[in-house]
Design a protein around this motif. Structure first.
Motif, short mmCIF file in Angstrom:
data_model
loop_
_atom_site.label_atom_id
_atom_site.label_comp_id
_atom_site.label_asym_id
_atom_site.label_seq_id
_atom_site.Cartn_x
_atom_site.Cartn_y
_atom_site.Cartn_z
N ILE A 111 0.86 -1.18 0.00
CA ILE A 111 0.00 0.00 0.00
C ILE A 111 0.89 1.23 0.00
CG2 ILE A 111 -1.74 1.31 1.28
CD1 ILE A 111 -2.51 -1.36 2.63
N ALA A 112 0.59 2.18 -0.86
CA ALA A 112 1.31 3.45 -0.89
C ALA A 112 0.34 4.55 -1.30
CB ALA A 112 2.47 3.39 -1.88
N TYR A 113 0.37 5.64 -0.58
CA TYR A 113 -0.41 6.81 -0.94
C TYR A 113 0.54 7.82 -1.56
CZ TYR A 113 -3.83 4.63 2.07
OH TYR A 113 -4.70 3.74 2.62
N LEU A 114 0.12 8.43 -2.64
CA LEU A 114 0.97 9.37 -3.36
C LEU A 114 0.30 10.73 -3.43
CD1 LEU A 114 1.94 7.07 -6.36
CD2 LEU A 114 3.09 7.30 -4.17
N ARG A 115 1.11 11.76 -3.50
CA ARG A 115 0.62 13.12 -3.71
C ARG A 115 1.28 13.68 -4.96
NH1 ARG A 115 1.04 16.74 1.63
NH2 ARG A 115 -0.46 18.01 0.52
N PRO A 116 0.60 14.59 -5.63
CA PRO A 116 1.26 15.25 -6.77
C PRO A 116 2.55 15.92 -6.29
CG PRO A 116 -1.08 15.74 -6.77
CD PRO A 116 -0.79 15.02 -5.48
N GLN A 117 3.55 15.94 -7.15
CA GLN A 117 4.87 16.45 -6.79
C GLN A 117 4.82 17.88 -6.26
OE1 GLN A 117 8.08 14.80 -7.28
NE2 GLN A 117 6.83 12.98 -7.43
N ASP A 118 4.02 18.74 -6.86
CA ASP A 118 3.99 20.13 -6.41
C ASP A 118 3.41 20.23 -5.00
OD1 ASP A 118 1.46 19.41 -7.42
OD2 ASP A 118 0.97 21.49 -7.93
N GLN A 119 2.37 19.46 -4.71
CA GLN A 119 1.80 19.47 -3.36
C GLN A 119 2.76 18.87 -2.34
OE1 GLN A 119 -2.03 17.58 -3.40
NE2 GLN A 119 -2.81 18.93 -5.01
N GLN A 120 3.46 17.83 -2.74
CA GLN A 120 4.45 17.21 -1.87
C GLN A 120 5.54 18.21 -1.50
OE1 GLN A 120 3.90 14.10 -0.92
NE2 GLN A 120 5.80 13.40 -0.06
N CYS A 121 6.05 18.88 -2.52
CA CYS A 121 7.12 19.86 -2.31
C CYS A 121 6.64 20.99 -1.40
CB CYS A 121 7.58 20.40 -3.65
SG CYS A 121 8.94 21.56 -3.53
N GLU A 122 5.45 21.50 -1.65
CA GLU A 122 4.90 22.58 -0.82
C GLU A 122 4.73 22.13 0.62
OE1 GLU A 122 1.01 25.52 -0.56
OE2 GLU A 122 1.14 24.04 -2.17
N SER A 123 4.29 20.92 0.81
CA SER A 123 4.12 20.38 2.16
C SER A 123 5.45 20.25 2.89
CB SER A 123 3.41 19.03 2.08
OG SER A 123 3.08 18.56 3.35
N TYR A 124 6.47 19.75 2.20
CA TYR A 124 7.81 19.67 2.78
C TYR A 124 8.29 21.07 3.19
CZ TYR A 124 8.82 14.86 1.19
OH TYR A 124 8.84 13.52 1.00
N TRP A 125 8.09 22.03 2.28
CA TRP A 125 8.54 23.40 2.55
C TRP A 125 7.87 23.94 3.81
CZ3 TRP A 125 11.80 27.17 2.24
CH2 TRP A 125 11.39 28.49 2.44
N LYS A 126 6.57 23.76 3.93
CA LYS A 126 5.84 24.28 5.08
C LYS A 126 6.32 23.65 6.38
CE LYS A 126 1.61 25.59 2.72
NZ LYS A 126 0.20 25.27 2.53
N GLN A 127 6.71 22.39 6.33
CA GLN A 127 7.15 21.71 7.55
C GLN A 127 8.61 22.00 7.87
OE1 GLN A 127 6.39 17.52 7.72
NE2 GLN A 127 7.46 17.27 9.65
N TRP A 128 9.46 22.11 6.87
CA TRP A 128 10.89 22.10 7.13
C TRP A 128 11.65 23.37 6.75
CZ3 TRP A 128 10.49 16.89 4.42
CH2 TRP A 128 10.08 15.92 5.32
N HIS A 129 10.99 24.48 6.56
CA HIS A 129 11.70 25.70 6.14
C HIS A 129 12.12 26.55 7.35
CE1 HIS A 129 7.82 27.57 6.76
NE2 HIS A 129 8.40 28.74 6.70
N ILE A 130 12.55 25.92 8.39
CA ILE A 130 12.89 26.62 9.62
C ILE A 130 14.19 27.41 9.53
CG2 ILE A 130 11.57 25.16 11.17
CD1 ILE A 130 14.03 23.48 11.63
N THR A 131 14.94 27.24 8.46
CA THR A 131 16.15 28.04 8.28
C THR A 131 15.77 29.32 7.54
OG1 THR A 131 16.66 27.02 6.17
CG2 THR A 131 17.57 25.96 8.14
N GLU A 132 16.71 30.19 7.40
CA GLU A 132 16.42 31.46 6.71
C GLU A 132 16.80 31.37 5.23
OE1 GLU A 132 17.79 34.93 8.70
OE2 GLU A 132 17.11 34.20 10.63
N MET A 133 16.48 30.27 4.62
CA MET A 133 16.74 30.10 3.19
C MET A 133 15.54 30.59 2.39
SD MET A 133 18.07 26.23 2.81
CE MET A 133 19.32 25.54 3.86
N SER A 134 15.82 31.00 1.18
CA SER A 134 14.71 31.26 0.27
C SER A 134 14.16 29.90 -0.18
CB SER A 134 15.20 32.04 -0.95
OG SER A 134 16.03 31.21 -1.75
N PHE A 135 12.99 29.92 -0.77
CA PHE A 135 12.41 28.68 -1.26
C PHE A 135 13.33 28.05 -2.29
CE2 PHE A 135 9.95 26.18 -4.26
CZ PHE A 135 9.30 25.31 -3.41
N ASP A 136 13.87 28.85 -3.20
CA ASP A 136 14.77 28.32 -4.24
C ASP A 136 16.01 27.67 -3.64
OD1 ASP A 136 13.02 29.06 -6.23
OD2 ASP A 136 14.08 30.92 -6.71
#
Length: 160
Positions: A111-136
């Protein structure tokens, strides 16, 4: 033959929610067992890196012994077993081969649940952008290439 559901829990795909229902402190183990399902969160550790390391480094017999011990007390009346862990999405082919051998006594369903790549990336960013990096900057450092859903799923499909 018992059915073993192996949930390959990619991060940010609802894995934690599923695991909370099956393995969390608020779940009703009695009801789940009455349904004939035995929830087994993972084979070794609650954390992904130790789980990956132990599956990779332990001999097949030790993994089989660990599974047997985990199942013998509770799962005798169950017709289905659910194993879920984020680590399984990161296993290399050799480790999946070990699990295929250990799980050979079961009817295995992946069993595996998948998300579209753009949503996955946005979700990672929201959870792990605790540094002062730009999104790029963050994207270039942590997500250098798209998630390899197909390659991972193919590795599991080839063995099961």
């Amino acid at each position: 033959m018992k059915t073993l559901y192996v949930h390959i829990g990619w991060p940010k795909t609802g894995t934690t929610y599923l695991q909370t229902i099956l393995f969390g402190k608020k779940f009703n183990i009695g009801e789940i067992l009455r349904q004939g399902v035995f929830p087994l969160p993972c084979l070794f550790s609650g954390l992904a890196l130790p789980e990956i390391t132990k599956i990779r480094d332990k001999p097949e017999a030790m993994i089989s012994d660990r599974l047997t011990k985990a199942l013998e007390a509770e799962a005798t009346e169950c017709h289905s077993i659910v194993v879920s862990h984020e680590a399984y999405a990161s296993l290399e082919c050799e480790s999946i081969d070990k699990l295929a051998s250990v799980f050979s006594e079961f009817d295995v369903k992946i069993i595996a649940y998948l998300r579209p790549q753009d949503q996955q990336c946005e979700s990672y960013w929201k959870q792990w952008h605790i540094t002062e990096m730009s999104f790029d900057q963050w994207y270039c450092q942590y997500l250098k290439e798209p998630l390899q859903y197909w390659n991972t799923l193919q590795s599991w499909a080839d063995r099961f």
